[in-house]
Design an enzyme around this catalytic site. Structure first.
Site, PDB file in Angstrom:
ATOM      1  N   HIS A  44       0.836  -1.203   0.000  1.00  0.00           N
ATOM      2  CA  HIS A  44       0.000   0.000   0.000  1.00  0.00           C
ATOM      3  C   HIS A  44       0.872   1.255   0.000  1.00  0.00           C
ATOM      4  CE1 HIS A  44      -4.009  -1.888   1.024  1.00  0.00           C
ATOM      5  NE2 HIS A  44      -3.162  -2.900   1.154  1.00  0.00           N
ATOM      6  N   ASP A  67      -6.434   5.331   3.039  1.00  0.00           N
ATOM      7  CA  ASP A  67      -6.487   3.940   2.601  1.00  0.00           C
ATOM      8  C   ASP A  67      -7.679   3.242   3.250  1.00  0.00           C
ATOM      9  OD1 ASP A  67      -5.613   1.523   1.425  1.00  0.00           O
ATOM     10  OD2 ASP A  67      -3.515   1.944   1.882  1.00  0.00           O
TER      11      ASP A  67
END
Length: 470
Positions: A20, A117
């Site tokens: 990520h 996120d």
């Protein structure tokens, strides 16, 4: 406001996993080159590695975060790369406890946007209180969002799928494309996103709350690749869906380690199969056995990189997993290594012609831009859908065939997949896959086209906060 241009200031706050963090870093570098000021949030233990990935720019600063104490979460572990799956679930609990810390930082920094996120679904209301807009930056392709984490995935408006058969089917309204269902073993794996751990929200709940609560959604894709799925996501959430293309990484700096360069340099161009599954995807012993036998069967030289979970002796595991006599039989043309290697440098070598990987989307893009034929052996989650997009919709790679129930593959399956893209055919499917691979490579390496996506994103964000000089 006066008529002076205002510098756009964006906070980046990815989940604490390098799968990520890396896309957020790549996007930060692209935005910084367009004059955007970046404040990058991550745990203090990740700062050194992130600093090495970011461009040296006066417009980017890294803000170290303190991970709150959570019972069972080992101190000092600040990314999933060092964690067991159970510790990774506790990391989400720790991120939930970071809300006061994040609110203080945002109050001080006063950015225009926070890009966040999946695990920080609490951020939109917190940022809204401070007058800050939020963008959910999905590091997954639009197909993954469309198939798995849209409101339509709820079976009766409130209940998520609980059976494999429910998960195998796409949600209502899903576009008619080459992708019509999941295999049994894939659907079983995806049911994880609907499970709650430690009393917290499931991945599905976090993603859905974040997507519903944010000002806009940002997808690491483009209409050229995923128009039907992007349109479906737009109808599901009824808010701006911004696109930044797949965010092609910059060419690596420095040179490939001499021992690897020397070994690869002895083979003809486009003849070597490079095989790796990233730092957080691990094969079981029987999979390692069939994969290595399949690579041997191809007759091509190969460089196989295998990694193992934190705390596991990789050399000892290799000794257990590799077929007896394999190393002697492939001596001189087969190289098997455990540990980190300079992947981008290896893929850029002239002798490397095929990349067999887990279909992490960053790896897929690296294969295409380095003119490597793509063979995919997905192991979990979004990797399954990345592979379907590339092999079924875009027809730019091939997936290793696997048994429906348990995902088993044998050496012949590996051999057939590699043969399809590595041998020159006068007829389908080999030639068309190679032609499509070249077409997408040209698209991704078109710097003017890729820069336009980033420039348009900056314009869209400035328009959303009514900044001048758009």
């Amino acid at each position: 406001m006066d008529n002076q241009p205002t510098e756009l200031h964006v906070v980046m706050f990815p989940f604490l996993a390098f799968g990520h963090i890396s896309p957020f870093v790549q996007l930060s570098n692209k935005l910084s080159s367009h004059g955007v000021r970046i404040s990058f949030f991550s745990a203090a233990g990740n700062v050194h590695r992130i600093k090495a990935m970011l461009h040296h720019s006066q417009t980017i600063q890294i803000i170290p975060l303190t991970i709150p104490h959570v019972d069972g979460l080992p101190p000092g572990l600040e990314s999933t790369a060092e964690m067991t799956p159970s510790a990774s679930e506790l990391l989400k609990v720790a991120i939930d406890l970071m809300q006061p810390q994040i609110k203080t930082l945002l109050s001080q920094l006063k950015p225009h946007f926070v890009l966040f996120d999946f695990a920080q679904e609490w951020l939109p209301p917190l940022a809204s209180e401070l007058g800050i807009k939020t963008i959910f930056f999905s590091v997954f392709i639009a197909l993954t969002t469309a198939f798995c984490t849209v409101p339509a995935r709820l079976t009766d408006t409130t209940k998520p799928p609980t059976t494999i058969e429910e998960m195998k089917r796409p949600p209502p309204g899903f576009p008619k494309t080459s992708i019509t269902s999941l295999k049994t073993f894939e659907a079983r794996d995806f049911l994880y996103i609907f499970k709650s751990f430690h009393g917290g929200a499931s991945v599905y709940d976090r993603v859905l709350t974040g997507l519903k609560g944010c000002t806009a959604i940002l997808a690491k894709t483009c209409n050229d690749m995923e128009a039907p799925y992007i349109d479906y996501v737009k109808t599901q959430f009824d808010k701006p869906v911004l696109l930044v293309s797949p965010v092609v990484p910059e060419p690596p700096s420095g040179e490939l380690e001499e021992r690897w360069a020397k070994w690869l340099g002895q083979f003809p161009s486009n003849s070597v199969i490079y095989c790796s599954f990233g730092s957080e995807t691990f094969l079981k012993h029987d999979q390692i056995k069939e994969l290595s036998l399949g690579l041997e069967l191809t007759g091509f030289p190969f460089f196989l990189v295998l990694n193992f979970p934190a705390g596991v002796d990789g050399s000892a595991e290799l000794d257990k997993a590799l077929p007896e006599g394999l190393l002697e039989r492939v001596k001189g043309r087969g190289l098997i290594h455990t540990g980190w290697v300079q992947q981008q440098h290896i893929l850029a070598q002239n002798s490397v012609g095929c990349y067999l990987c887990h279909a992490g989307f960053s790896s897929v893009i690296e294969a295409l831009v380095n003119d490597c034929q793509l063979v995919m052996l997905p192991q979990k989650g979004d990797q399954f859908l990345n592979s379907k997009l590339m092999s079924l919709d875009l027809k730019a790679g091939v997936e290793v065939n696997r048994r429906d129930e348990d995902g088993y593959f044998g050496k012949e399956d590996v051999f057939k997949a590699v043969k399809t893209v590595m041998l020159e055919f006068d007829e389908e499917p080999g030639q068309s896959i190679r032609a499509n691979q070249r077409r997408w490579r040209d698209f991704l390496l078109n710097k003017e086209e890729q820069s336009r996506y980033v420039g348009d994103l900056v314009k869209d964000m400035k328009a959303m906060v009514d900044l001048h000089n758009i």
